[in-house]
Design a protein around this motif. Structure first.
Motif, PDB file in Angstrom:
ATOM      1  N   PHE A  25     -37.748 -69.664  40.933  1.00  0.00           N
ATOM      2  CA  PHE A  25     -37.383 -70.223  39.805  1.00  0.00           C
ATOM      3  C   PHE A  25     -36.864 -71.754  40.028  1.00  0.00           C
ATOM      4  N   SER A  26     -37.188 -72.349  41.025  1.00  0.00           N
ATOM      5  CA  SER A  26     -36.971 -73.444  41.492  1.00  0.00           C
ATOM      6  C   SER A  26     -37.429 -74.621  40.483  1.00  0.00           C
ATOM      7  N   SER A  27     -38.057 -74.521  39.605  1.00  0.00           N
ATOM      8  CA  SER A  27     -38.247 -75.482  38.706  1.00  0.00           C
ATOM      9  C   SER A  27     -37.832 -75.106  37.198  1.00  0.00           C
ATOM     10  N   SER A  28     -37.004 -74.190  37.071  1.00  0.00           N
ATOM     11  CA  SER A  28     -36.245 -73.758  36.022  1.00  0.00           C
ATOM     12  C   SER A  28     -34.895 -73.591  36.301  1.00  0.00           C
ATOM     13  N   SER A  29     -33.888 -73.922  35.119  1.00  0.00           N
ATOM     14  CA  SER A  29     -32.451 -73.774  35.458  1.00  0.00           C
ATOM     15  C   SER A  29     -32.097 -72.120  35.017  1.00  0.00           C
ATOM     16  N   ILE A  30     -31.030 -71.831  35.324  1.00  0.00           N
ATOM     17  CA  ILE A  30     -30.354 -70.551  35.099  1.00  0.00           C
ATOM     18  C   ILE A  30     -30.160 -70.548  33.442  1.00  0.00           C
ATOM     19  N   HIS A  31     -30.018 -71.717  32.826  1.00  0.00           N
ATOM     20  CA  HIS A  31     -29.950 -71.605  31.401  1.00  0.00           C
ATOM     21  C   HIS A  31     -31.237 -71.288  30.921  1.00  0.00           C
ATOM     22  N   ASP A  32     -32.474 -71.805  31.297  1.00  0.00           N
ATOM     23  CA  ASP A  32     -33.520 -71.479  30.737  1.00  0.00           C
ATOM     24  C   ASP A  32     -33.902 -70.183  31.151  1.00  0.00           C
ATOM     25  N   LEU A  33     -33.651 -69.444  32.219  1.00  0.00           N
ATOM     26  CA  LEU A  33     -34.007 -68.170  32.566  1.00  0.00           C
ATOM     27  C   LEU A  33     -33.221 -67.133  31.751  1.00  0.00           C
ATOM     28  N   LEU A  34     -31.941 -67.475  31.435  1.00  0.00           N
ATOM     29  CA  LEU A  34     -31.265 -66.875  30.376  1.00  0.00           C
ATOM     30  C   LEU A  34     -31.941 -66.661  28.996  1.00  0.00           C
ATOM     31  N   VAL A  35     -32.465 -67.848  28.363  1.00  0.00           N
ATOM     32  CA  VAL A  35     -33.041 -67.969  27.331  1.00  0.00           C
ATOM     33  C   VAL A  35     -34.173 -67.266  27.120  1.00  0.00           C
ATOM     34  N   SER A  36     -34.774 -67.226  28.335  1.00  0.00           N
ATOM     35  CA  SER A  36     -35.989 -66.253  28.477  1.00  0.00           C
ATOM     36  C   SER A  36     -36.141 -64.800  28.602  1.00  0.00           C
ATOM     37  N   ARG A  37     -34.873 -64.524  28.889  1.00  0.00           N
ATOM     38  CA  ARG A  37     -34.477 -63.044  29.126  1.00  0.00           C
ATOM     39  C   ARG A  37     -33.695 -62.608  27.603  1.00  0.00           C
ATOM     40  N   GLY A  42     -25.826 -70.796  26.673  1.00  0.00           N
ATOM     41  CA  GLY A  42     -24.433 -71.101  27.144  1.00  0.00           C
ATOM     42  C   GLY A  42     -23.367 -69.906  27.590  1.00  0.00           C
ATOM     43  N   LEU A  43     -24.083 -69.039  28.341  1.00  0.00           N
ATOM     44  CA  LEU A  43     -23.250 -67.630  29.022  1.00  0.00           C
ATOM     45  C   LEU A  43     -22.815 -68.350  30.085  1.00  0.00           C
ATOM     46  N   LEU A  44     -23.272 -69.156  30.842  1.00  0.00           N
ATOM     47  CA  LEU A  44     -22.969 -69.868  32.119  1.00  0.00           C
ATOM     48  C   LEU A  44     -22.548 -71.471  32.024  1.00  0.00           C
ATOM     49  N   PRO A  45     -21.746 -71.611  32.775  1.00  0.00           N
ATOM     50  CA  PRO A  45     -21.508 -73.056  32.783  1.00  0.00           C
ATOM     51  C   PRO A  45     -22.392 -74.088  33.180  1.00  0.00           C
ATOM     52  N   ASN A  84     -26.886 -57.244  36.804  1.00  0.00           N
ATOM     53  CA  ASN A  84     -28.220 -56.780  36.527  1.00  0.00           C
ATOM     54  C   ASN A  84     -28.649 -57.398  35.356  1.00  0.00           C
ATOM     55  N   LEU A  85     -29.606 -58.245  35.585  1.00  0.00           N
ATOM     56  CA  LEU A  85     -30.331 -58.949  34.221  1.00  0.00           C
ATOM     57  C   LEU A  85     -31.347 -58.132  33.874  1.00  0.00           C
ATOM     58  N   THR A  86     -31.360 -57.671  32.451  1.00  0.00           N
ATOM     59  CA  THR A  86     -32.531 -57.214  31.794  1.00  0.00           C
ATOM     60  C   THR A  86     -32.640 -57.752  30.498  1.00  0.00           C
ATOM     61  N   TYR A  87     -34.006 -57.528  29.618  1.00  0.00           N
ATOM     62  CA  TYR A  87     -33.978 -58.534  28.689  1.00  0.00           C
ATOM     63  C   TYR A  87     -32.930 -58.184  27.524  1.00  0.00           C
ATOM     64  N   GLY A  88     -32.060 -59.161  27.184  1.00  0.00           N
ATOM     65  CA  GLY A  88     -30.887 -59.094  26.319  1.00  0.00           C
ATOM     66  C   GLY A  88     -29.711 -58.574  26.930  1.00  0.00           C
ATOM     67  N   SER A  89     -29.536 -58.552  28.107  1.00  0.00           N
ATOM     68  CA  SER A  89     -28.098 -58.173  28.803  1.00  0.00           C
ATOM     69  C   SER A  89     -27.910 -58.385  30.115  1.00  0.00           C
ATOM     70  N   SER A 134     -23.382 -68.361  18.262  1.00  0.00           N
ATOM     71  CA  SER A 134     -23.302 -69.624  18.202  1.00  0.00           C
ATOM     72  C   SER A 134     -22.321 -70.426  19.190  1.00  0.00           C
ATOM     73  N   LEU A 135     -21.461 -69.555  19.452  1.00  0.00           N
ATOM     74  CA  LEU A 135     -20.274 -70.038  20.627  1.00  0.00           C
ATOM     75  C   LEU A 135     -21.022 -70.344  21.772  1.00  0.00           C
ATOM     76  N   PHE A 136     -22.428 -69.675  22.286  1.00  0.00           N
ATOM     77  CA  PHE A 136     -22.709 -69.905  23.530  1.00  0.00           C
ATOM     78  C   PHE A 136     -24.222 -70.714  23.688  1.00  0.00           C
ATOM     79  N   GLU A 137     -24.612 -71.418  22.265  1.00  0.00           N
ATOM     80  CA  GLU A 137     -25.566 -72.187  22.302  1.00  0.00           C
ATOM     81  C   GLU A 137     -25.747 -73.283  23.457  1.00  0.00           C
TER      82      GLU A 137
END
Length: 160
Positions: A25-37, A42-45, A84-89, A134-137
Motif C-alpha cells: 500500500f505504499s502509494s495509498s495512505s491509511i486514510h484511503d485504505l479505511l475509505v476503501s474498506r 477520520g478514524l485515525l489522525p 483486525n480490519l474487515t469491511y466496515g469494521s 460526520s465527526l470522522f470525515e
C-alpha cells in the motif's frame, strides 16, 4: 531496447503482485485504505507515520508518538494501534482509549453497519456508543501525549 523491456516487465510484475498482496500500500495512505474498506478516513489522525496490513487482516498503524485528539469526546492514540480490519469494521482494537464521564476506557471495536444510517458504533466495553459519521470525515490533528500526562497527574493529585 532490451533494457527498457526488462524495466517494463519488472514494473508490471510489481504492480500485479501489489494488486494480489495487501501488503503493498505504499502509494495509498491509511486514510484511503479505511475509505476503501467502508470506514471513514477520520478514524485515525493525520500524524500516522506508516502502517502494515497482513494477509489475515491485522492492521498495525504507527505514529511518531502517542497523541490526544477529540471526536465527540477526547481520544488517546498510542504510538501503535492494532486491529483486525474487515469491511466496515476495526475489531479487537488495541492502542486507542476514549474519555467517557472522566474515565478513560479502551475502544474495543469500531463498526459501520450501514453507511446510509450516518452512524458509527464504538464498543467501549461497558457500553456501545453511536456517533455521527460526520465527526470522522477528515483526519484530525493529534497533540502530543504530554497533555494527557499532565491531566492524569492533576487528577491523581486531586484524589490524594
Amino acid at each position: 531496447m532490451e533494457f527498457s523491456n526488462n524495466k517494463a516487465r519488472v514494473f508490471l510484475t510489481t504492480q500485479f503482485l501489489c494488486f494480489l498482496l495487501p501488503l503493498c500500500f505504499s502509494s495509498s495512505s491509511i486514510h484511503d485504505l479505511l475509505v476503501s474498506r467502508g470506514l471513514p478516513a477520520g478514524l485515525l489522525p493525520r500524524e500516522v507515520k506508516s502502517y502494515t496490513l497482513s494477509e489475515n487482516g491485522t492492521l498495525e498503524v504507527f505514529l511518531d508518538a502517542p497523541c490526544l485528539t477529540k471526536f465527540e469526546n477526547r481520544v488517546f492514540f498510542d504510538s501503535v494501534v492494532r486491529a483486525n480490519l474487515t469491511y466496515g469494521s476495526l475489531m479487537g482494537v488495541v492502542g486507542l482509549i476514549q474519555e467517557e464521564l472522566f474515565l478513560w476506557l479502551p475502544v474495543k471495536d469500531i463498526i459501520v453497519d450501514d453507511p446510509k444510517s450516518g452512524l458509527i458504533l464504538f464498543d467501549i466495553g461497558v457500553a456501545h456508543k453511536q456517533l455521527s459519521l460526520s465527526l470522522f470525515e477528515d483526519p484530525p490533528s493529534c497533540k502530543p501525549q504530554g497533555i494527557l500526562r499532565n491531566h492524569v497527574r492533576k487528577e491523581k493529585v486531586l484524589r490524594d
